[in-house]
Write a protein that holds these residues in place. Sequence first.
Motif, PDB file in Angstrom:
ATOM      1  N   LEU A 132       2.225  -8.375  38.974  1.00 37.86           N
ATOM      2  CA  LEU A 132       2.176  -7.914  37.602  1.00 37.86           C
ATOM      3  C   LEU A 132       0.723  -7.711  37.209  1.00 37.86           C
ATOM      4  CD1 LEU A 132       4.730 -10.356  35.890  1.00 37.86           C
ATOM      5  CD2 LEU A 132       5.130  -7.975  36.539  1.00 37.86           C
TER       6      LEU A 132
ATOM      7  N   PHE B 125       1.758  -9.777  25.597  1.00 44.28           N
ATOM      8  CA  PHE B 125       1.156  -9.064  26.720  1.00 44.28           C
ATOM      9  C   PHE B 125       2.048  -7.916  27.162  1.00 44.28           C
ATOM     10  CE2 PHE B 125      -2.441 -11.712  27.633  1.00 44.28           C
ATOM     11  CZ  PHE B 125      -2.074 -12.977  27.238  1.00 44.28           C
TER      12      PHE B 125
ATOM     13  N   PHE C 178       6.899  -4.206  31.115  1.00 43.72           N
ATOM     14  CA  PHE C 178       7.413  -5.422  30.515  1.00 43.72           C
ATOM     15  C   PHE C 178       6.573  -5.783  29.279  1.00 43.72           C
ATOM     16  CE2 PHE C 178       9.714  -6.720  34.406  1.00 43.72           C
ATOM     17  CZ  PHE C 178       9.043  -5.966  35.351  1.00 43.72           C
TER      18      PHE C 178
ATOM     19  N   ASN D 224       0.149 -23.228  24.190  1.00 39.54           N
ATOM     20  CA  ASN D 224       0.470 -24.326  25.105  1.00 39.54           C
ATOM     21  C   ASN D 224       1.838 -24.177  25.759  1.00 39.54           C
ATOM     22  OD1 ASN D 224      -1.989 -25.691  24.473  1.00 39.54           O
ATOM     23  ND2 ASN D 224      -1.033 -26.360  22.566  1.00 39.54           N
ATOM     24  N   LYS D 225       2.292 -22.947  25.863  1.00 35.29           N
ATOM     25  CA  LYS D 225       3.565 -22.709  26.535  1.00 35.29           C
ATOM     26  C   LYS D 225       3.389 -21.595  27.559  1.00 35.29           C
ATOM     27  CE  LYS D 225       6.714 -24.453  23.102  1.00 35.29           C
ATOM     28  NZ  LYS D 225       8.015 -24.265  22.420  1.00 35.29           N
ATOM     29  N   GLY D 226       4.337 -21.510  28.456  1.00 36.34           N
ATOM     30  CA  GLY D 226       4.297 -20.467  29.471  1.00 36.34           C
ATOM     31  C   GLY D 226       4.670 -19.114  28.909  1.00 36.34           C
ATOM     32  N   LEU D 227       4.599 -18.120  29.737  1.00 35.53           N
ATOM     33  CA  LEU D 227       4.944 -16.759  29.354  1.00 35.53           C
ATOM     34  C   LEU D 227       6.460 -16.582  29.372  1.00 35.53           C
ATOM     35  CD1 LEU D 227       2.202 -15.247  31.561  1.00 35.53           C
ATOM     36  CD2 LEU D 227       2.402 -14.706  29.140  1.00 35.53           C
TER      37      LEU D 227
ATOM     38  N   PHE E  91      -1.469  -7.429  33.860  1.00 32.01           N
ATOM     39  CA  PHE E  91      -1.366  -7.732  32.439  1.00 32.01           C
ATOM     40  C   PHE E  91      -2.416  -6.970  31.638  1.00 32.01           C
ATOM     41  CE2 PHE E  91       1.514 -11.403  31.979  1.00 32.01           C
ATOM     42  CZ  PHE E  91       1.762 -11.678  33.314  1.00 32.01           C
ATOM     43  N   GLY E  92      -2.024  -6.586  30.434  1.00 31.09           N
ATOM     44  CA  GLY E  92      -3.007  -6.114  29.475  1.00 31.09           C
ATOM     45  C   GLY E  92      -3.809  -7.294  28.955  1.00 31.09           C
TER      46      GLY E  92
ATOM     47  N   GLN F  70       3.522 -15.285  24.712  1.00 26.16           N
ATOM     48  CA  GLN F  70       2.990 -16.605  25.061  1.00 26.16           C
ATOM     49  C   GLN F  70       2.679 -17.369  23.781  1.00 26.16           C
ATOM     50  OE1 GLN F  70      -0.775 -16.717  27.240  1.00 26.16           O
ATOM     51  NE2 GLN F  70       0.013 -18.408  28.474  1.00 26.16           N
TER      52      GLN F  70
ATOM     53  N   LYS G 291      12.274  -5.609  29.409  1.00 26.64           N
ATOM     54  CA  LYS G 291      11.871  -4.943  30.645  1.00 26.64           C
ATOM     55  C   LYS G 291      12.360  -3.497  30.629  1.00 26.64           C
ATOM     56  CE  LYS G 291      13.101  -5.004  35.574  1.00 26.64           C
ATOM     57  NZ  LYS G 291      13.884  -5.709  36.614  1.00 26.64           N
TER      58      LYS G 291
ATOM     59  N   TYR H 131       5.693  -9.551  27.572  1.00 29.16           N
ATOM     60  CA  TYR H 131       5.814 -11.004  27.622  1.00 29.16           C
ATOM     61  C   TYR H 131       5.181 -11.586  26.355  1.00 29.16           C
ATOM     62  CZ  TYR H 131       7.217 -11.422  32.561  1.00 29.16           C
ATOM     63  OH  TYR H 131       7.898 -11.375  33.748  1.00 29.16           O
TER      64      TYR H 131
END
Lengths: 114, 113
Positions: free
Chosen positions: B101, B90, B34, B41-44, B103-104, B38, B49, B36
């Motif tokens: 998951l 990411f 995947f 101040n926000k989510g992923l 993450f790198g 970011q 995919k 992602y």
Amino acid sequence: DAGVTQSPTHLIKTRGQQVTLRCSPKSGHDTVSWYQQALGQGPQFIFQYYEEEERQRGNFPDRFSGHQFPNYSSELNVNALLLGDSALYLCASSKIRDGANVLTFGAGSRLTVL
Amino acid sequence: AQSVTQLDSHVSVSEGTPVLLRCNYSSSYSPSLFWYVQHPNKGLQLLLKYTSAATLVKGINGFEAEFKKSETSFHLTKPSAHMSDAAEYFCVVWMDSSYKLIFGSGTRLLVRP
């Protein structure tokens, strides 16, 4: 359709205190995972909950605990806070029947420990 | 063990030029990969995919990634950068055995006007 909601968005605690973070999953999702993201790093897996049970756990001490409720919402509890627990805590939800690997993330709860 | 390595911690491009964010993976079998994004101040947010259906995966906002097994790579590209693309990206691998998951370390994309 609301996504994943987390509360509180920001909080400040002192060493030794305890904290509870809350998460409501996306509608239709039944699995909740928690991740810790320290400043400048990628998120690290804490644990995953499904059917109100901890399904898998990452490399975090027992001070980190969680719970999933019948409505699929979840809480993350951290006891005896350390300075190193300061981080962004991300909740993510998914559907078990879809393989649970497509996660929808909330915006996170930023915890500062002084 | 499965892992991902993001080869650049920072990438800077000019608006309108191509974007390349590099990721190598390590896996004993065909992984689920995947990307992602970011924003501050926000989510992923899931960009795209890969699950072995096609090696070239198209995502949102004009991004795409190509799975190259021979090179164990999954690089993210976009033909023309926009100022709104500035964010942390990411590369992520899914571990079936432990439902998580991985993450790198992330690549911060800067877009110059």
